[in-house]
Design an enzyme around this catalytic site. Structure first.
Site, PDB file in Angstrom:
ATOM      1  N   GLU A  92     -74.033 -23.480  30.132  1.00 23.14           N
ATOM      2  CA  GLU A  92     -74.202 -22.046  29.914  1.00 23.14           C
ATOM      3  C   GLU A  92     -75.210 -21.742  28.807  1.00 23.14           C
ATOM      4  O   GLU A  92     -75.830 -20.681  28.803  1.00 23.14           O
ATOM      5  CB  GLU A  92     -72.851 -21.409  29.562  1.00 23.14           C
ATOM      6  CG  GLU A  92     -71.823 -21.424  30.683  1.00 23.14           C
ATOM      7  CD  GLU A  92     -72.224 -20.544  31.856  1.00 23.14           C
ATOM      8  OE1 GLU A  92     -72.750 -19.443  31.627  1.00 23.14           O
ATOM      9  OE2 GLU A  92     -72.009 -20.974  33.010  1.00 23.14           O
ATOM     10  N   GLU A 139     -77.841 -14.123  25.484  1.00 28.02           N
ATOM     11  CA  GLU A 139     -78.507 -14.164  26.794  1.00 28.02           C
ATOM     12  C   GLU A 139     -80.003 -13.949  26.617  1.00 28.02           C
ATOM     13  O   GLU A 139     -80.443 -13.070  25.861  1.00 28.02           O
ATOM     14  CB  GLU A 139     -77.911 -13.082  27.690  1.00 28.02           C
ATOM     15  CG  GLU A 139     -78.472 -13.059  29.092  1.00 28.02           C
ATOM     16  CD  GLU A 139     -77.763 -12.044  29.976  1.00 28.02           C
ATOM     17  OE1 GLU A 139     -78.236 -11.828  31.109  1.00 28.02           O
ATOM     18  OE2 GLU A 139     -76.750 -11.477  29.523  1.00 28.02           O
ATOM     19  N   ASN A 162     -64.777  -7.389  29.268  1.00 25.08           N
ATOM     20  CA  ASN A 162     -64.455  -8.714  28.728  1.00 25.08           C
ATOM     21  C   ASN A 162     -64.397  -8.682  27.203  1.00 25.08           C
ATOM     22  O   ASN A 162     -63.528  -9.318  26.599  1.00 25.08           O
ATOM     23  CB  ASN A 162     -65.481  -9.746  29.193  1.00 25.08           C
ATOM     24  CG  ASN A 162     -65.198 -10.256  30.600  1.00 25.08           C
ATOM     25  OD1 ASN A 162     -64.049 -10.356  31.005  1.00 25.08           O
ATOM     26  ND2 ASN A 162     -66.253 -10.554  31.346  1.00 25.08           N
TER      27      ASN A 162
END
Length: 360
Positions: free
Chosen positions: A213, A222, A260
């Site tokens: 990831e 990100e 989340n």
């Protein structure tokens, strides 16, 4: 006189024969060992290798079949190196260990601490003081040197700091081992459930997915900033109080979406909905969000990644729980293979088998 000459000649022949009989046994010694066999190498007819103290010669093309093999491709040339006397004072004379060099079982190396180690299993240059399943301490007498037991890992975690460094040699300094250890108390069952093997398999599975990831724990946030505004689900009753573009991926599992952050914050007692930047500024918080997802969320899968590992469902189910809707069922086999390969490497470092059901 002729009879005396004949007897003398016979005696000379007898003595010569005796000497000839003695000389080979005195001079006989095991041949020098050829280049060690390597599973990835290709061997053709006539090429010689050594393996487990014996020399072998290939009769035809072969690869991956360790001597003596089962197909008859290897001709056994006998023991090698066996008659070489040990150094006079018990000291060793073996090459220095080099990371990334292939070492077949039986290889002896000198490590940077000045001590010697022998490879118990073939390995691609794993660190002798980290990968203890692959290496054992060695002396020229063959007697393992006495040493104090390794210190207990902080927090009881099955991955030592040295192993962590080996897994993530190029990690961002933000991702500290101490941050990971500090995060463990949030979910005590993480990597502490089941047998010692299962605990190490779970740790390896978690860290393998984390590696994938984040590009090896390199990326904290990100990288595709164009996605940032997309992670706000305004239909949630709490909305996006930190801003439309505030809930982009962060941390080891790249936590994203306002729902989340809200759920993780509630579970961990942290204000992540209003301050999602905590995940990129506090290493322990970052690790806690990753462990939270691992332990409590099943994503597009049918079980949490934790349950997948402790129930024997297998590593493939952890992929399904994290990104199965995109990668599994043939969606992106290259990405799946990347995760599996990393998992296999990490269980190797921890000295346990990978188990079944690796793919999703």
């Amino acid at each position: 006189m002729s009879r005396l000459r004949a007897l003398a000649a016979l005696a000379a022949l007898t003595l010569t024969g005796a000497l000839l009989a003695v000389i080979p046994s005195t001079a006989a010694s095991a041949a020098a060992c050829a280049t060690p066999w390597q599973s990835a190498a290709v061997y053709t007819s006539g090429m010689q290798v050594s393996h487990n103290g014996r020399n072998y010669q290939a009769k035809w093309w072969t690869q991956s079949e360790a001597p003596p093999g089962t197909t008859g491709v290897w001709q056994d040339l006998g023991a090698c190196g066996g008659s070489t006397p040990p150094p006079p004072d018990g000291t060793c004379n073996h090459p220095n260990w080099i990371a990334g060099t292939w070492y077949p079982a039986g290889s002896i190396v000198r490590y940077t601490n000045g001590q010697y180690y022998i490879a118990e299993h073939d390995n691609p240059g794993y660190d002798p003081i980290i990968s203890t399943w692959y290496w054992n301490p060695y002396t020229c007498s063959g007697t393992p040197p006495t040493s104090s037991p390794p210190p207990t890992n902080p927090g009881g975690f099955v991955v030592s700091e040295a192993q962590f460094r080996q897994m993530f040699p190029n990690r961002n300094s933000f991702y500290t081992y101490s941050g990971l250890i500090n995060a463990l108390n949030a979910y005590p069952a993480f990597a502490r459930t089941g047998s010692a093997t299962v605990q190490r398999q779970e740790a390896a599975a978690f860290l393998a997915n984390v590696y994938h990831e984040t590009g090896g724990l390199v990326h904290i946030v990100e990288q595709n900033t164009a996605n940032y505004p997309h992670y706000c689900d305004s239909g949630q009753p709490y909305g996006c109080p930190a801003g439309q573009a505030a809930y982009y991926g962060r941390g080891p599992i790249q936590l994203s979406w306002n729902f989340n952050y809200n759920a993780a914050g509630a579970a961990l007692g942290l204000p992540l909905l209003t301050n999602p930047w905590l995940v990129q500024n506090d290493a322990a918080v970052a690790w806690k969000t990753a462990i939270w997802y691992w332990m409590t969320q099943h994503g597009p899968g049918t079980m949490t990644a934790h349950n997948a590992m402790v129930t024997g469902a297998g590593f493939g189910q952890t992929i399904r729980s994290i990104n199965g809707s995109i990668e599994c069922n043939g969606g992106n086999p290259a990405q799946v293979q990347s995760r599996v390969t990393r998992y296999q490497q990490f269980v190797g470092i921890l000295g346990v088998p990978a188990g079944a059901n690796l793919y999703c």
